[in-house]
Design a protein around this motif. Structure first.
Motif, PDB file in Angstrom:
ATOM      1  N   ASP A   1       0.843  -1.201   0.000  1.00 23.36           N
ATOM      2  CA  ASP A   1       0.000   0.000   0.000  1.00 23.36           C
ATOM      3  C   ASP A   1       0.876   1.247   0.000  1.00 23.36           C
ATOM      4  O   ASP A   1       2.064   1.198   0.330  1.00 23.36           O
ATOM      5  CB  ASP A   1      -0.894   0.046   1.243  1.00 23.36           C
ATOM      6  CG  ASP A   1      -1.953  -1.051   1.260  1.00 23.36           C
ATOM      7  OD1 ASP A   1      -2.198  -1.650   0.197  1.00 23.36           O
ATOM      8  OD2 ASP A   1      -2.515  -1.294   2.340  1.00 23.36           O
ATOM      9  N   VAL A   2       0.273   2.387  -0.314  1.00 22.38           N
ATOM     10  CA  VAL A   2       0.977   3.653  -0.131  1.00 22.38           C
ATOM     11  C   VAL A   2       1.148   3.933   1.356  1.00 22.38           C
ATOM     12  O   VAL A   2       2.220   4.313   1.821  1.00 22.38           O
ATOM     13  CB  VAL A   2       0.219   4.811  -0.811  1.00 22.38           C
ATOM     14  CG1 VAL A   2       0.843   6.160  -0.426  1.00 22.38           C
ATOM     15  CG2 VAL A   2       0.248   4.639  -2.326  1.00 22.38           C
ATOM     16  N   GLY A   3       0.083   3.728   2.136  1.00 30.01           N
ATOM     17  CA  GLY A   3       0.169   3.957   3.579  1.00 30.01           C
ATOM     18  C   GLY A   3      -1.200   3.946   4.220  1.00 30.01           C
ATOM     19  O   GLY A   3      -2.229   3.829   3.541  1.00 30.01           O
ATOM     20  N   ALA A   4      -1.218   4.051   5.534  1.00 28.32           N
ATOM     21  CA  ALA A   4      -2.475   4.114   6.286  1.00 28.32           C
ATOM     22  C   ALA A   4      -2.391   5.267   7.277  1.00 28.32           C
ATOM     23  O   ALA A   4      -1.345   5.488   7.899  1.00 28.32           O
ATOM     24  CB  ALA A   4      -2.728   2.799   7.017  1.00 28.32           C
ATOM     25  N   TRP A   5      -3.492   6.002   7.401  1.00 30.04           N
ATOM     26  CA  TRP A   5      -3.539   7.144   8.293  1.00 30.04           C
ATOM     27  C   TRP A   5      -4.828   7.120   9.117  1.00 30.04           C
ATOM     28  O   TRP A   5      -5.842   6.563   8.694  1.00 30.04           O
ATOM     29  CB  TRP A   5      -3.476   8.449   7.496  1.00 30.04           C
ATOM     30  CG  TRP A   5      -2.127   8.707   6.913  1.00 30.04           C
ATOM     31  CD1 TRP A   5      -1.089   9.386   7.473  1.00 30.04           C
ATOM     32  CD2 TRP A   5      -1.634   8.253   5.649  1.00 30.04           C
ATOM     33  NE1 TRP A   5       0.009   9.381   6.644  1.00 30.04           N
ATOM     34  CE2 TRP A   5      -0.289   8.697   5.518  1.00 30.04           C
ATOM     35  CE3 TRP A   5      -2.190   7.513   4.610  1.00 30.04           C
ATOM     36  CZ2 TRP A   5       0.491   8.432   4.399  1.00 30.04           C
ATOM     37  CZ3 TRP A   5      -1.414   7.243   3.493  1.00 30.04           C
ATOM     38  CH2 TRP A   5      -0.094   7.694   3.394  1.00 30.04           C
ATOM     39  N   GLY A   6      -4.765   7.718  10.282  1.00 27.60           N
ATOM     40  CA  GLY A   6      -5.934   7.818  11.131  1.00 27.60           C
ATOM     41  C   GLY A   6      -6.260   9.263  11.420  1.00 27.60           C
ATOM     42  O   GLY A   6      -5.388  10.138  11.370  1.00 27.60           O
ATOM     43  N   GLY A   7      -7.508   9.540  11.720  1.00 36.61           N
ATOM     44  CA  GLY A   7      -7.914  10.905  12.038  1.00 36.61           C
ATOM     45  C   GLY A   7      -9.304  10.923  12.625  1.00 36.61           C
ATOM     46  O   GLY A   7      -9.896   9.881  12.908  1.00 36.61           O
ATOM     47  N   VAL A   8      -9.821  12.127  12.790  1.00 38.31           N
ATOM     48  CA  VAL A   8     -11.130  12.310  13.403  1.00 38.31           C
ATOM     49  C   VAL A   8     -12.005  13.146  12.486  1.00 38.31           C
ATOM     50  O   VAL A   8     -11.580  14.191  11.988  1.00 38.31           O
ATOM     51  CB  VAL A   8     -11.002  12.986  14.778  1.00 38.31           C
ATOM     52  CG1 VAL A   8     -12.378  13.300  15.355  1.00 38.31           C
ATOM     53  CG2 VAL A   8     -10.222  12.108  15.742  1.00 38.31           C
ATOM     54  N   LEU A   9     -13.231  12.673  12.237  1.00 44.78           N
ATOM     55  CA  LEU A   9     -14.235  13.450  11.523  1.00 44.78           C
ATOM     56  C   LEU A   9     -15.146  14.107  12.541  1.00 44.78           C
ATOM     57  O   LEU A   9     -15.673  13.439  13.439  1.00 44.78           O
ATOM     58  CB  LEU A   9     -15.068  12.552  10.612  1.00 44.78           C
ATOM     59  CG  LEU A   9     -14.497  12.151   9.253  1.00 44.78           C
ATOM     60  CD1 LEU A   9     -15.442  11.180   8.572  1.00 44.78           C
ATOM     61  CD2 LEU A   9     -14.280  13.368   8.373  1.00 44.78           C
TER      62      LEU A   9
END
Length: 690
Positions: free
Chosen positions: A233-241
């Motif tokens: 994969d290119v990458g994985a990111w986390g965040g908040v909506l």
């Protein structure tokens, strides 16, 4: 059989050895290698000595630095709770200060700035050349922030927790060691984190593939793994909506350059959002998930066209149901440039023939309604600060000869007023802006802007600089660049901004017509604009130059190798140039969706036709190219520019080369560094094109 196998292995070894020997400049990819740095220092010394001796160098440097350090610059706002936050550099704060003022004082035009973090002081204390890279606050009170700090300007950052009340980093607070990745607050005692967690936790693109929840008071090594992507994969990111007072934990798994799986972590499980992988998710407003399509999407009997911005009932989508509303469907000459939200409104920036419009949208009783904001015309509008707690926001307007003006606006009644304007750093009354279209090789009409003196003589002698990018669906829009004004326009130059394919000026298709095997369209578009300027007798090849950075650095690298007859000056900044190895260097593998995979023979077939490094030939009448890069660029490897210069020099071509020792992909970390780089660049252009 054994003898035959050994023979095959021996032959295979010879092939590998031959391939390795083909590139005799691989040693320049060793970023901090002694031999490589000796090469860099020697090139820098020669370039600086020659270009700093040009008669305009000191004037350009002094005027540029004065602009960068001017107290009259606009302090752009980032609204968090009751405060406006701003990062500021000037002659007394070379690396900058992070500061804040109350929203009320800022809106009244009388901000009382409170310095929170002095990066110069921190750099001195830590003996590290820190570069501020941004912050993420704890909603809704924003009394704590996660501060991103880079060592010298690269993309990899150290994340440290900061208390804005005490103006101190929190002792035993959250701390993430240097890595590419991200971190956001879930709540006061929980972060969602992506980082280099150790062996096997990064992708081949150099980005994290694991997402974890980290509880305060525990070791990062013990954080809860909630998602893990693939190494490819290119990458994985986390965040908040955020949707009002509600928060949702979002995970984005980037499959390729332009496709991602969007997932929500809820009730200790992962829910995959059933939307197209190539769609762009831009936020949630009043339970409406805002999504822009990059390809046609058929749901039951309805087909939603490429480029359309639509919304889905978010809670129903989490259950697997699709309730879809169309917000706007741009036509063939329009594209969506920006989407943002206030407390109750959706703000949409729209490009029509590369000219900005601003619209507000409201959602009521299952439908969207819109109203155009009567903002200034014929320029670039950027939404620069929104408020989660109200419908007030700020937007910026600028064009090539109109200084940037920040407007304070209210999406509730669509009113706005000028908040602050830049001073006129150069006399724009002498110039005019025109927009033209040039016909590319396949008949496509390619727009471009030209900024020139009102009394320009079309006699072919005007020093003309064409700037272009042409990639990653990034639109090149009008901008007020005071340094271009004092360094180029006021020196008699003509400036051209080319809106070539590969960008997003006319939506996703404009981009898709310039990727992978269609890449030659991008280069042909640049040549079409260049030839149109020559046909109009604005200039001739003797007085024509081109400039581009990053993907644009590749663009101009291709241009001078394919069409050396067209240009007498080329500025290639932080460029990709070795397209056979780009996917093996730093973040290069993450761009294969744009360029293709050189390790796949059929894809290398079209890449090798334009790869600048591989298309250099002896005995050509190449212009004397200027290459610029940064030692600490951890996005586009400095080896691209280094190897290109070494190869050209060994072929007998003169080049100019400047590698800043810090600055990352931006090329510079301080105003002084930016002024020096600009003075070298424009001195070169004036020397070659006047």
């Amino acid at each position: 059989m054994k003898k035959y196998t050994l023979l095959l292995l021996a032959l295979f070894g010879i092939v590998l050895s031959t391939q390795a020997q083909e590139d005799k400049y691989l040693w320049l990819e060793e970023v901090d290698g002694q031999k490589a740095l000796e090469f860099v220092n020697a090139q820098n010394k020669t370039t600086i000595a020659e270009l700093s001796a040009e008669k305009e160098y000191q004037n350009i440097y002094d005027k540029s630095l004065a602009i960068y350090n001017s107290d009259e610059r606009i302090a752009y706002p980032s609204i968090r709770g009751n405060y406006v936050y701003n990062f500021w550099k000037d002659k007394d704060h070379v690396r900058g200060i992070w500061r804040r003022s109350t929203v009320d004082d800022y809106r009244k035009g009388n901000p009382n700035w409170e310095t929170l973090l002095d990066i110069d002081k921190l750099s001195e204390e830590d003996d590290i050349k820190w570069v501020y890279k941004g912050s993420s606050g704890l909603y809704p009170n924003y009394n704590r922030f996660l501060i991103d700090l880079s060592k010298g300007g690269g993309d990899a950052v150290v994340v440290k927790e900061f208390d804005v009340t005490t103006k101190q980093f929190i002792e035993n607070g959250f701390l993430i060691e240097e890595s590419k990745g991200s971190a956001s607050y879930i709540d006061e005692n929980t972060l969602i984190v992506t980082s280099d967690f150790g062996e096997g936790t990064m992708t081949t693109s150099g980005y994290p593939r694991q997402v974890k929840l980290w509880k305060r008071g525990t070791s990062l090594n013990d954080a809860q793994l909630i998602y893990e992507g693939e190494t490819s994969d290119v990458g994985a990111w986390g965040g908040v909506l955020l949707d009002g007072s509600e928060t949702f934990t979002l995970i984005s798994r980037a499959l390729t350059t332009f496709s991602s799986e969007n997932l929500v972590w809820m009730n200790n499980e992962i829910i995959k959002l059933d939307i197209p992988d190539d769609a762009s998710l831009t936020g949630v407003l009043n339970n409406q998930l805002i999504v822009q399509l990059k390809s046609d999407w058929t749901v039951q009997t309805n087909t939603y066209n490429t480029g359309t911005l639509l919304s889905l009932n978010f809670r129903e989508l989490l259950k697997g149901n699709k309730e879809i509303q169309v917000i706007i469907e741009p036509d063939e000459f329009s594209s969506i440039s920006q989407v943002s939200t206030t407390k109750n409104k959706l703000l949409i920036g729209l490009l029509t023939n590369v000219i900005s419009e601003l619209h507000t949208y409201s959602f009521s009783k299952g439908t969207w309604s819109s109203e155009k904001v009567n903002a200034p015309d014929f320029g670039r509008i950027s939404i620069v600060g929104t408020d989660d707690l109200s419908d007030q926001y700020f937007f910026d307007f600028q064009n090539f000869i109109t200084p940037s003006t920040l407007y304070s606006a209210d999406a509730g009644d669509n009113t706005f007023k000028a908040h602050k304007s830049l001073p006129a750093f150069f006399d724009a009354s002498r110039y005019e802006v025109t927009q033209y279209k040039a016909k590319s090789k396949d008949g496509t009409m390619v727009p471009y802007f030209m900024v020139a003196a009102k009394d320009i003589k079309n006699d072919g002698t005007n020093p003309t600089l064409v700037y272009a990018y042409g990639g990653f669906e990034i639109s090149s829009q009008p901008f007020y660049a005071a340094t271009f004004g004092v360094s180029w326009l006021d020196k008699g130059g003509v400036f051209v901004l080319a809106n070539i394919r590969g960008g997003g000026e006319y939506g996703p298709k404009w981009h898709q017509d310039g990727i992978k095997e269609k890449r030659q369209n991008v280069f042909d578009d640049l040549y079409a604009v260049s030839e149109d300027l020559i046909t109009k007798k604005v200039t001739t090849p003797r007085h024509l130059g081109i400039m581009g950075g990053s993907n644009g650095g590749l663009l101009v690298g291709v241009a001078f190798t394919q069409r050396p007859d067209l240009y007498n000056a080329v500025v290639s900044q932080v460029p990709l140039l070795d397209m056979q190895r780009y996917n093996k260097l730093l973040a290069g593998a993450s761009w294969m969706g744009e360029f293709g995979d050189p390790d796949i023979p059929e894809e290398w077939e079209y890449i090798k036709k334009y790869s600048p490094y591989h298309n250099l030939k002896k005995g050509m009448d190449y212009p004397e190219v200027y290459f610029g890069t940064s030692t600490l660029d951890d996005r586009v490897h400095p080896g691209h520019a280094r190897k290109m210069v070494a190869k050209m020099n060994d072929m007998g071509y003169k080049t100019y080369y400047y590698e800043n020792t810090e600055g990352g992909h931006a090329g510079s970390s301080t105003n002084e560094q930016s002024a020096k780089s600009g003075a070298l660049t424009f001195s070169y252009l004036l020397m070659k094109l006047k």
